[in-house]
Design a protein around this motif. Structure first.
Motif, short mmCIF file in Angstrom:
data_model
loop_
_atom_site.label_atom_id
_atom_site.label_comp_id
_atom_site.label_asym_id
_atom_site.label_seq_id
_atom_site.Cartn_x
_atom_site.Cartn_y
_atom_site.Cartn_z
N HIS A 1 27.14 21.17 13.89
CA HIS A 1 26.48 21.22 14.91
C HIS A 1 25.53 19.97 15.50
CE1 HIS A 1 27.80 25.19 15.84
NE2 HIS A 1 27.87 25.31 14.65
N GLY A 2 25.63 18.95 14.69
CA GLY A 2 24.81 17.74 14.82
C GLY A 2 25.53 16.60 15.24
N LEU A 3 26.76 16.57 14.84
CA LEU A 3 27.76 15.38 15.14
C LEU A 3 27.89 15.14 16.47
CD1 LEU A 3 29.03 13.90 12.57
CD2 LEU A 3 30.94 14.33 14.11
N GLY A 4 27.48 13.87 17.15
CA GLY A 4 27.58 13.66 18.52
C GLY A 4 26.24 14.16 19.19
N VAL A 5 25.56 14.89 18.69
CA VAL A 5 24.38 15.91 19.50
C VAL A 5 23.10 15.12 18.99
CG1 VAL A 5 23.35 17.88 20.25
CG2 VAL A 5 25.84 17.71 19.89
N GLY B 1 20.48 12.65 16.94
CA GLY B 1 20.43 11.12 16.69
C GLY B 1 20.64 10.27 17.82
N GLU B 2 19.99 9.18 17.74
CA GLU B 2 20.16 8.10 18.91
C GLU B 2 21.31 7.89 19.36
OE1 GLU B 2 17.33 6.54 20.83
OE2 GLU B 2 16.25 8.04 19.93
N GLN B 3 22.38 7.56 18.56
CA GLN B 3 23.93 7.30 18.89
C GLN B 3 24.54 8.42 18.61
OE1 GLN B 3 22.21 4.27 17.47
NE2 GLN B 3 22.12 3.82 19.62
N GLY B 4 24.20 9.57 18.28
CA GLY B 4 24.94 10.77 18.28
C GLY B 4 25.41 10.82 16.75
N GLY B 5 24.98 10.06 15.82
CA GLY B 5 25.46 10.12 14.57
C GLY B 5 25.32 11.20 13.84
N GLY B 6 24.36 12.28 14.28
CA GLY B 6 24.22 13.50 13.72
C GLY B 6 22.85 13.46 12.80
N ASP C 1 22.89 8.54 -0.43
CA ASP C 1 21.90 9.74 -0.44
C ASP C 1 22.72 10.98 -0.27
OD1 ASP C 1 19.73 7.98 -0.49
OD2 ASP C 1 19.88 7.56 1.74
N VAL C 2 23.73 10.94 0.63
CA VAL C 2 24.36 12.12 0.89
C VAL C 2 25.88 11.84 0.84
CG1 VAL C 2 24.69 13.98 2.52
CG2 VAL C 2 22.64 12.85 2.38
N PRO C 3 26.46 11.61 -0.30
CA PRO C 3 27.78 11.30 -0.24
C PRO C 3 29.07 12.09 0.26
CG PRO C 3 27.13 12.16 -2.51
CD PRO C 3 25.96 12.35 -1.63
N VAL C 4 28.69 13.23 0.59
CA VAL C 4 29.83 14.04 1.11
C VAL C 4 29.34 14.67 2.60
CG1 VAL C 4 31.31 16.06 0.94
CG2 VAL C 4 30.36 15.04 -1.17
N LEU C 5 30.02 14.15 3.59
CA LEU C 5 29.69 14.43 4.91
C LEU C 5 30.91 15.18 5.67
CD1 LEU C 5 28.13 14.30 7.52
CD2 LEU C 5 28.94 12.20 7.99
N MET C 6 30.75 16.33 6.25
CA MET C 6 31.74 17.10 6.77
C MET C 6 31.57 17.18 8.15
SD MET C 6 33.15 19.91 8.48
CE MET C 6 32.74 21.53 8.06
N GLY C 7 32.23 16.99 9.03
CA GLY C 7 32.06 17.25 10.48
C GLY C 7 33.15 17.87 11.12
N THR C 8 32.87 18.43 12.39
CA THR C 8 33.79 18.99 12.92
C THR C 8 34.11 18.34 14.33
OG1 THR C 8 32.57 20.57 14.01
CG2 THR C 8 33.46 21.35 11.87
N LEU C 9 35.26 18.58 14.91
CA LEU C 9 35.84 17.97 16.22
C LEU C 9 35.81 18.69 17.32
CD1 LEU C 9 38.85 15.92 14.61
CD2 LEU C 9 36.41 15.17 14.88
#
Ligand code: PLP
Length: 396
Positions: free
Chosen positions: A214-218, A220-225, A236-244
């Protein structure tokens, strides 16, 4: 109430009792049939309603550029991908999207999964097994909880966003340790304390995984989540999962991180290995929606304005808002049946707002989950507030 199974003999006749039970608790679930594209207006049963429950936050699910990229993808690749990625289903479109997602998230590499649910199950089970331990926020998404349980690792839930409680649990753990959290909590809209979690992970030599559906694209300034918001790196955070299928408006998911993580997933993540690749045309459509999400800041700005306008208005009405800085703005109701009744009354008034009940949320915390899209206008927010005032305050 439910009697379609009455004619059946045991053990199936027990299903009817189970369904009745669900209905009596106000927890019965059913679908609504939508006859129009995803947008802020939906056609339901021949009626036009304003949609406040989609996760298509940026309004890209039916964007003409994304639709055209999908069509061009079908022209070039056909519909089906033919097999899993490791057999002959990994197209140039998938590969290009993975490279673009890696660049977007600032990670070494990204790996596509067919759904977010599968990504979460695949990653946790690939990293952990018996003798290891997984630590999950108690409000984590069902797919993260299921992933943790399926992995066979010792499963510990910590109090919501409570790094002190997490630390106490980490102290006692054996084997490899993985901390798992939603970035933006899906039913509450609040942010995980990623900076504190990253410190806890370092101090205890644990891996840290964030699900940023729910953060990705939405955010952060550039939508980086959520990780852009907190300024956290791959170290810092080695495992990032995002949905499309949410902010990016298409379908599917990915995991991004260090090269070693991605290679391990390709070898070991069963939900990656044993499933058909998403259609290449979906990847082509996502490449375009990703570009739009990065370039068009107005979509994020608009979401922020709409969410704040709603929040302020709801507070003024005396409704119980929750501590959310995202496009998810729940109104706490408490009782499940009341939440359903209010949701139905809203639908009659022309507004689609979903009632979220246990077990999706804790007992006694049923709520209306209001979400916004960059395509909404201020007048939509104001009309929803008017309807909420009439319906909720009218019940008191
Ligand atoms: C929606 C969601 C998922 C599942 O993603 P799908 O691609 O829909 O399977 C996983 N985690 C969170 C937090 C979600 O909100």
């Amino acid at each position: 109430m439910v009697n379609i199974l009455d004619f059946m003999t045991p053990p199936f006749s027990q299903l009817a009792v189970g369904l009745d039970d669900i209905a009596r608790q106000g927890l019965y679930r059913s679908r609504r049939v939508i006859a129009s594209p995803q947008s802020i207006n939906l056609d339901i049963d021949g009626r036009n309603v304003v949609n406040f429950c989609s996760n298509d936050y940026l309004g890209l699910a039916n964007h003409s550029g994304v639709v055209n990229a999908f069509k061009a993808g079908v022209d070039r690749y056909g519909v089906g991908s033919g097999s899993a990625h490791l057999v002959c289903g990994h197209s140039a479109a998938h590969h290009a999207l993975e490279e673009e997602l890696a660049a977007f998230t600032g990670r070494d590499r990204a790996l596509l999964f067919s759904t977010g649910y599968m990504a979460n199950i695949g990653v946790i089970s690939a990293l952990l097994g018996r003798g290891d331990a997984v630590f999950e926020d108690r409000l984590n998404h069902a797919s993260l909880l299921d992933g943790g349980l399926l992995s066979g690792a010792r499963f510990k839930r910590y109090a919501h966003a409570d790094v002190v409680d997490l630390g106490a649990n980490l102290d006692k753990a054996q084997g490899n340790k993985l901390i798992v959290t939603d970035g933006v909590f899906s039913m509450d809209g609040d942010f995980a304390p990623m900076d504190e979690l990253a410190v806890a992970a370092k101090n205890h030599n644990a891996w840290l995984m964030v699900d940023d559906a729910h953060g990705l694209g939405v955010i952060g300034e550039q939508g980086g989540g959520i990780l852009e918001y907190f300024g956290l790196s791959q170290q810092d955070v080695p495992v990032l999962m995002g949905t499309l299928g949410k902010g990016l408006g298409t379908f599917g998911a990915f995991v991004a991180g260090p090269d070693l993580l991605i290679e391990t997933l390709i070898q070991k993540a069963r939900t990656y290995i044993y499933t058909t690749a998403m259609p290449a045309a979906v990847a082509e459509a996502t490449r375009v929606s990703l570009k739009i999400a990065i370039e068009e800041n107005w979509r994020r700005d608009k979401l922020k304005q709409l969410s704040e306008r709603f929040r302020l208005g709801a507070e003024q009405l005396g409704l119980q808002v929750m501590p959310s800085a995202s496009a998810i703005q729940p109104i706490l109701i408490g009782d499940s049946q009341s939440a359903v009744d209010i949701s139905n009354a809203l639908l009659n008034a022309g507004f689609l707002v979903s009632a979220i009940r246990p077990p999706t949320v804790p007992q006694g915390s049923a709520r209306l989950r209001v979400t916004f899209s960059a395509l909404h206008q201020e007048q939509h927010v104001d009309r929803l507030l008017d309807a909420l005032a009439r319906i909720i305050l009218g019940r008191k």
